[in-house]
Design a protein around this motif. Structure first.
Motif, short mmCIF file in Angstrom:
data_model
loop_
_atom_site.label_atom_id
_atom_site.label_comp_id
_atom_site.label_asym_id
_atom_site.label_seq_id
_atom_site.Cartn_x
_atom_site.Cartn_y
_atom_site.Cartn_z
N SER A 92 -3.45 7.47 -43.58
CA SER A 92 -2.61 6.77 -42.60
C SER A 92 -1.21 7.37 -42.61
O SER A 92 -0.92 8.30 -43.38
N GLN A 94 1.44 5.69 -43.53
CA GLN A 94 2.26 4.82 -44.37
C GLN A 94 3.13 5.65 -45.32
O GLN A 94 2.79 6.79 -45.67
N ASP A 96 3.97 4.96 -48.53
CA ASP A 96 3.47 5.02 -49.91
C ASP A 96 2.22 5.89 -49.99
O ASP A 96 1.27 5.72 -49.20
N ASP A 99 -1.02 3.92 -50.63
CA ASP A 99 -1.52 3.25 -49.43
C ASP A 99 -2.20 4.24 -48.50
O ASP A 99 -3.20 3.91 -47.85
N ARG A 100 -1.67 5.46 -48.42
CA ARG A 100 -2.29 6.48 -47.56
C ARG A 100 -3.68 6.84 -48.08
O ARG A 100 -4.62 7.02 -47.30
N LYS A 102 -5.67 4.89 -49.94
CA LYS A 102 -6.58 3.76 -49.72
C LYS A 102 -7.04 3.70 -48.27
O LYS A 102 -8.20 3.38 -47.99
N ALA A 103 -6.12 4.01 -47.36
CA ALA A 103 -6.50 4.02 -45.95
C ALA A 103 -7.54 5.10 -45.68
O ALA A 103 -8.49 4.89 -44.89
#
Length: 217
Positions: A92, A94, A96, A99-100, A102-103
């Motif tokens: 993603s 994002q 962080d 977070d990228r 996990k996306a």
């Protein structure tokens, strides 16, 4: 596994999701209008796999590529045979890094599941232009799904049968028990204030007084 069971699993995996499970995100926004794109969450994919083949009936493996993308290899058990399919998920935008990643993992799982039919119908939905809040960057309202993109209606449960009629003999025994075996005759009307199951007292005649005097002429 026979072909019928394999077809049953494939059909159950491909069933449409309830409308409240589908998410919508804006794409190609223009002023206060945007094109709504439908999507499902990775947890919805996991729930569907659990419901159809059970928690032990599927498995997933991930390979992280140097470019940041992730390859998901999803295996689904059809009887005693495992079938595996793979696809790539992207990061993603994002800030962080975690977070990228996990996306990318969620995206890869969803894409691999599509190859088993999970959520594949979403890609066949027509484009919808809807109201858009440019300041909040979100769609206003919920777009409508066509009937073919909704779960088949469940048949209504049959109404409960009426209770059986009371047995006359049991009713008579119950009445006798409550009246201590006495038979109460309700067909003859009783005097006011007097019940049949109490003795009726004899009314006494009113005392007679002296005769009224007559006027003298």
């Amino acid at each position: 596994m026979d072909d019928l069971e394999s077809m049953r699993i494939a059909k159950a995996l491909a069933e449409p999701f309830p409308a409240n499970v589908i998410g919508w995100k804006p794409q190609a926004a223009s002023g206060n209008r945007a094109m709504a794109v439908a999507y499902i969450d990775a947890r919805d994919v996991m729930d569907r796999l659990d419901a159809v083949v059970g928690p032990g009936g599927w498995r997933d493996h991930y390979d992280f590529l140097p470019c940041g993308s992730v390859v998901c290899t999803l295996g689904v058990r059809f009887g005693s045979e495992w079938v595996e399919k793979s696809d790539v998920g992207s990061e993603s935008d994002q800030k962080d890094e975690g977070d990228r990643k996990k996306a990318a993992v969620s995206d890869a799982l969803k894409r691999a599941a599509v190859k088993f039919g999970v959520g594949r119908y979403i890609y066949r939905l027509d484009q919808q232009w809807v109201d858009y809040d440019a300041k909040a960057k979100k769609i206003v309202g919920t777009p409508r799904l066509p009937d073919w993109a909704l779960p088949a209606p469940q048949p209504k449960a049959a109404p409960a049968p009426p209770p059986p009629a009371p047995d006359a003999r049991q009713v008579g025994e119950e009445v006798a028990r409550k009246t201590n075996g006495r038979v109460v005759n309700r067909s003859v009307p009783a005097p006011v204030g007097v019940t049949h199951d109490a003795p009726v007292s004899k009314a006494r005649p009113a005392p007679r007084g002296p005769p009224f005097p007559t006027a003298r002429s």
